[in-house]
Design an enzyme around this catalytic site. Structure first.
Site, mmCIF file in Angstrom:
data_model
loop_
_atom_site.group_PDB
_atom_site.id
_atom_site.type_symbol
_atom_site.label_atom_id
_atom_site.label_comp_id
_atom_site.label_asym_id
_atom_site.label_seq_id
_atom_site.Cartn_x
_atom_site.Cartn_y
_atom_site.Cartn_z
ATOM 1 N N TYR A 231 0.876 -1.164 0.000
ATOM 2 C CA TYR A 231 0.000 0.000 0.000
ATOM 3 C C TYR A 231 0.916 1.218 0.000
ATOM 4 O O TYR A 231 1.812 1.320 0.847
ATOM 5 C CB TYR A 231 -0.880 0.039 1.253
ATOM 6 C CG TYR A 231 -2.086 -0.857 1.211
ATOM 7 C CD1 TYR A 231 -3.107 -0.640 0.303
ATOM 8 C CD2 TYR A 231 -2.234 -1.900 2.123
ATOM 9 C CE1 TYR A 231 -4.228 -1.453 0.270
ATOM 10 C CE2 TYR A 231 -3.357 -2.711 2.110
ATOM 11 C CZ TYR A 231 -4.349 -2.476 1.180
ATOM 12 O OH TYR A 231 -5.452 -3.280 1.153
ATOM 13 N N ASP A 259 -6.392 -0.258 -5.884
ATOM 14 C CA ASP A 259 -7.852 -0.092 -5.906
ATOM 15 C C ASP A 259 -8.407 0.431 -4.585
ATOM 16 O O ASP A 259 -9.588 0.262 -4.281
ATOM 17 C CB ASP A 259 -8.526 -1.428 -6.253
ATOM 18 C CG ASP A 259 -8.175 -2.541 -5.268
ATOM 19 O OD1 ASP A 259 -7.407 -2.287 -4.323
ATOM 20 O OD2 ASP A 259 -8.663 -3.675 -5.455
ATOM 21 N N HIS A 349 -10.792 -6.540 -4.808
ATOM 22 C CA HIS A 349 -10.429 -6.433 -3.391
ATOM 23 C C HIS A 349 -11.333 -7.316 -2.523
ATOM 24 O O HIS A 349 -11.732 -6.943 -1.417
ATOM 25 C CB HIS A 349 -10.528 -4.973 -2.924
ATOM 26 C CG HIS A 349 -9.509 -4.608 -1.881
ATOM 27 N ND1 HIS A 349 -8.378 -3.875 -2.167
ATOM 28 C CD2 HIS A 349 -9.447 -4.861 -0.550
ATOM 29 C CE1 HIS A 349 -7.681 -3.680 -1.069
ATOM 30 N NE2 HIS A 349 -8.308 -4.277 -0.064
#
Length: 482
Positions: A231, A259, A349
């Site tokens: 991330y 995303d 996700h």
């Protein structure tokens, strides 16, 4: 040498204006940090003047205080005679679970895990966004892909192995980078690492793990391969540091999650924020954001400005393969290729971001067609995740062009019930089912699986009811009792 502090002294610092907390035998002054804590100050005030190690271990890694040392200074060491064992007790005792060999498919592990996990942990792990339509669709869509078995083929010898970026993988499954493994089991991501090693498959280490990349990779087997999920932090120096640490630990590929510029509204998770305060007085400064849930707490650092031009910057930072995780349409798959990515993960996700986004298995054929048109279908490695619960799901994904699939929740549920042996069992069941699918479809190696073995005529047909009173009555979790 740090100052030695008795627990009786720590107990005196138990208010909002003077808040000390013990974690792993060290005493920290969290007075200034508590109001800024992304997960809410009330959880810190609950342990003001006490030992908070047990709850700390379910969320944070051991290096967290190094990142916040200015606002959470070390006061000293707890007196050794006051240190107590903080090992978490399981919610369900061993005798209350069915024997591990009794479980015959991945679905059954969730039934066991739900009884083993705390309600907040199960809510975080199992939740999807909004009405959870995409969460359910992720697996349902596999049911609209049908197999075309071939017969009279010699399938005495089956080879399920494959290569991912040139590295051996026992069968085409990777362990997905799911956050906070200690919510499921005290050993955290080590369970997944050992389970992956037992089956010679690859684990993707999460940025938001309960353990650091160093702790996870330290327990791997010789020649065991790891990838790293990223991330991107708003502080790009921290991102660069994590990339460097992952590479130093031997990770071979970097899966950049793209995303999640904003976390989806995962209402089951958010609901768990509405619990009675442990303090006698309402924490007024937290009333406005108590509904964020674990997901929002974890994601507060993620950079929403991430864009395609950043890929070139990441390339300068590492020699690892770069994979873009979170592709949901053909156009973005092509852009990933044009910007130099070596791989992509077609993913929504796990149904946790935008509800009514399509499943990965539905998106996969259009992605492969688009990559083929620009000559990239053989140059990029394509993965999918979301909803994989059967060996036939793996077979269908490979037939439609995926190199391998990522499996997340089944592995978590396996660990929640049975630790690393549960992880091994989940993977073995998927492996056995995949072998059966290969044999009954007349294939002896992964390379022989192609799109002539499936039919996708019904794949794009959606029969999804809009939210109705029935869904309210039977599909949603009830309100917590306040």
């Amino acid at each position: 040498m740090s100052k030695v502090i008795p627990l009786a002294e720590v107990a005196k610092h138990n208010s909002k204006k003077d808040c000390w907390v013990v974690v792993h035998g060290k005493v920290y002054d969290l007075t200034n940090f508590a109001p800024e804590h992304p997960g809410g100050s009330h959880i810190i005030y609950t342990f003001a003047g006490k030992d908070g190690t047990r709850i700390f271990d379910t969320i944070h890694t051991v290096d967290i205080f190094e990142k916040y040392e200015e606002d959470a200074p070390l006061v000293g060491e707890l007196d050794p005679k006051d240190i107590k064992e903080t090992k978490a007790e399981p919610v369900v005792k061993e005798g209350e679970k069915p024997p591990l060999e009794y479980l015959l498919n991945a679905f059954e592990f969730e039934q066991v895990a739900k009884n083993c996990l705390s309600p907040p942990a199960y809510a975080y792990i199992s939740s999807g966004s909004d009405d959870e339509v995409t969460l359910r669709e992720n697996h349902s869509a596999f049911g609209r892909v049908w197999l075309k078995p071939r017969v009279m083929v010699n399938v005495r010898d089956i080879d399920m192995s494959t290569k991912v970026f040139g590295y051996d993988c026992g069968f085409p499954v990777l362990i997905a980078p799911t956050a906070l493994a200690k919510l499921a089991h005290p050993d955290g991501e080590k369970c997944y690492c050992r389970g992956a090693g037992a089956h010679n498959i690859i684990q993707i280490v999460p940025t938001l793990g309960s353990l650091t990349v160093e702790e996870i990779t330290a327990v791997r087997r010789p020649n065991q391969i790891h990838f790293m999920q990223l991330y991107v932090n708003t502080d790009r120096k921290k991102t660069a540091s994590l990339i460097q640490r992952a590479e130093q630990c031997g990770c071979k590929a970097l899966f950049i999650t793209v995303d999640a510029p904003q976390m989806g509204r995962r209402e089951k998770d958010m609901r768990m924020k509405y619990v009675p305060q442990a303090t006698n007085q309402e924490d007024d400064d937290q009333v406005g954001n108590r509904g964020g849930g674990t997901a929002n707490y974890l994601s507060s650092f993620i950079d929403p400005s991430l864009n395609w031009s950043d890929i070139a910057e990441f390339r300068k930072l590492t020699n690892m393969k770069i994979v873009i995780k979170g592709i949901q349409c053909a156009e973005d798959a092509v852009l990933a290729y044009k910007h130099g990515a070596e791989g992509i993960v077609v993913s929504n996700h796990g149904g946790r971001q935008l509800d009514y986004s399509r499943s990965a298995i539905e998106t996969l054929p259009e992605v492969m067609d688009a990559l083929k048109k620009v000559g990239a279908d053989k140059k990029m490695e394509v993965f999918i995740d979301g909803g994989i619960r059967r060996g036939t799901d793996i077979f269908k994904a490979i037939a439609l062009g995926a190199k391998a699939v990522l499996v997340g929740r089944p592995v978590i549920y396996g660990a929640a019930g049975y630790g690393e042996k549960g992880v091994e069992r989940v993977l073995q069941l998927l492996k056995d089912e995949f072998r059966t699918a290969m044999m009954l479809c007349g294939t002896t190696s992964v390379g022989e699986i192609d799109n002539t073995m499936v039919t996708t005529k019904s794949l794009h047909n959606h029969y999804v009811p809009s939210p109705t009173p029935d869904m309210m009555n039977y599909g949603y979790q009830p309100f917590a009792k306040l």
